[in-house]
Design a protein around this motif. Sequence first.
Motif, mmCIF file in Angstrom:
data_model
loop_
_atom_site.group_PDB
_atom_site.id
_atom_site.type_symbol
_atom_site.label_atom_id
_atom_site.label_comp_id
_atom_site.label_asym_id
_atom_site.label_seq_id
_atom_site.Cartn_x
_atom_site.Cartn_y
_atom_site.Cartn_z
ATOM 1 N N MET A 136 -26.067 95.994 18.656
ATOM 2 C CA MET A 136 -26.507 95.168 17.529
ATOM 3 C C MET A 136 -28.017 94.963 17.539
ATOM 4 O O MET A 136 -28.662 94.898 16.493
ATOM 5 C CB MET A 136 -25.789 93.825 17.562
ATOM 6 N N ALA A 137 -28.591 94.877 18.743
ATOM 7 C CA ALA A 137 -30.032 94.634 18.857
ATOM 8 C C ALA A 137 -30.855 95.765 18.256
ATOM 9 O O ALA A 137 -31.965 95.538 17.749
ATOM 10 C CB ALA A 137 -30.404 94.442 20.323
ATOM 11 N N LYS A 138 -30.304 96.972 18.295
ATOM 12 C CA LYS A 138 -31.028 98.128 17.744
ATOM 13 C C LYS A 138 -31.192 98.015 16.227
ATOM 14 O O LYS A 138 -32.125 98.579 15.655
ATOM 15 C CB LYS A 138 -30.285 99.415 18.097
ATOM 16 N N ASN A 139 -30.287 97.279 15.609
ATOM 17 C CA ASN A 139 -30.309 97.161 14.143
ATOM 18 C C ASN A 139 -30.922 95.859 13.646
ATOM 19 O O ASN A 139 -31.540 95.829 12.587
ATOM 20 C CB ASN A 139 -28.883 97.291 13.602
ATOM 21 N N ASN A 140 -30.711 94.789 14.381
ATOM 22 C CA ASN A 140 -31.213 93.498 13.924
ATOM 23 C C ASN A 140 -31.638 92.659 15.127
ATOM 24 O O ASN A 140 -31.008 91.674 15.480
ATOM 25 C CB ASN A 140 -30.125 92.764 13.124
ATOM 26 N N PHE A 141 -32.738 93.079 15.734
ATOM 27 C CA PHE A 141 -33.185 92.485 16.995
ATOM 28 C C PHE A 141 -33.529 91.008 16.864
ATOM 29 O O PHE A 141 -33.087 90.184 17.658
ATOM 30 C CB PHE A 141 -34.403 93.262 17.519
ATOM 31 N N GLU A 142 -34.291 90.657 15.844
ATOM 32 C CA GLU A 142 -34.740 89.271 15.702
ATOM 33 C C GLU A 142 -33.568 88.300 15.570
ATOM 34 O O GLU A 142 -33.542 87.251 16.217
ATOM 35 C CB GLU A 142 -35.678 89.132 14.501
ATOM 36 N N SER A 143 -32.589 88.647 14.752
ATOM 37 C CA SER A 143 -31.417 87.784 14.583
ATOM 38 C C SER A 143 -30.628 87.651 15.876
ATOM 39 O O SER A 143 -30.149 86.565 16.221
ATOM 40 C CB SER A 143 -30.506 88.334 13.483
ATOM 41 N N MET A 144 -30.482 88.768 16.602
ATOM 42 C CA MET A 144 -29.746 88.753 17.870
ATOM 43 C C MET A 144 -30.416 87.837 18.878
ATOM 44 O O MET A 144 -29.767 87.038 19.557
ATOM 45 C CB MET A 144 -29.657 90.173 18.450
ATOM 46 N N LYS A 146 -32.566 85.305 18.323
ATOM 47 C CA LYS A 146 -32.517 83.897 17.923
ATOM 48 C C LYS A 146 -31.131 83.303 18.146
ATOM 49 O O LYS A 146 -30.997 82.156 18.608
ATOM 50 C CB LYS A 146 -32.930 83.758 16.457
#
Length: 259
Positions: A136-144, A146
């Motif tokens: 998931m971090a590869k696609n949406n790092f900032e959200s992950m 936070k």
Amino acid sequence: MVLAYKNADIYYTDQGKGTAIVLIHGFLENASMWNDIAPELSKRNRVITVDLLGHGNSDCLGYLHSMELFAETIKAVIKHLKIRKYILVGHSLGGYISLALAKTNPVQIKGLCLVNSTSNEDPEERKKLRTRANKMAKNNFESMVKMSISNLFHSKNLLKFKDEIEAVKKEALKTSIQGYIAANEGMKNRENTNHILLESNFKKLLIIGEKDPVLDFQTSLEEAKNTNSDFVVYPDGHMSHIENTSELIATLKKFIKSC
């Protein structure tokens, strides 16, 4: 200050004089997590903090940062500073790294304090979570990042420490995606180190959060008992340096004096 190690820059701080205390931060943190702790401890001790590989200002070394590799970088800093004996204080991931250091350098260690950490390996469910988080971090790092930070606090403290949590999230985003993945892989693959605590001759202390959302409270109590480790229980979550700052400072000062 910076030390070059295997073509990676490792950032560290060194303040105060006296007994050497090495503070090792946790996952998605950096040396700044000790900003309220280090100045207090450095009044009577020499306090060293390090940005772990892939965290803060330190570089990565590949896509798997094992606990042993993390420990090697800490040892490199300690050697560079010509420190022979020291006390280790590790928060979460920092505790796993402290145990890896203790495995190879037990005679140098005067004491080891695990802050919201464990010598147990990851249970299978957490290993699966780490694998999923890396994808998931590869696609949406900032959200992950936070979301991960918010999940470390006792739920009743989310509003109480709103500003502090936002500051932690800001620092966490200094972690590179590569650093995030490499550390998660290392934690997922780490071994059980109960025997290191059990067989050690140095002082050892577990600081346990009663409402820690990451580490099961009863399991932590059993770990302390089974490894003959002293322990202190705080009423809050996984972030004792924020949720229980003054208590943690007092506990660490007492522990350092006993080593």
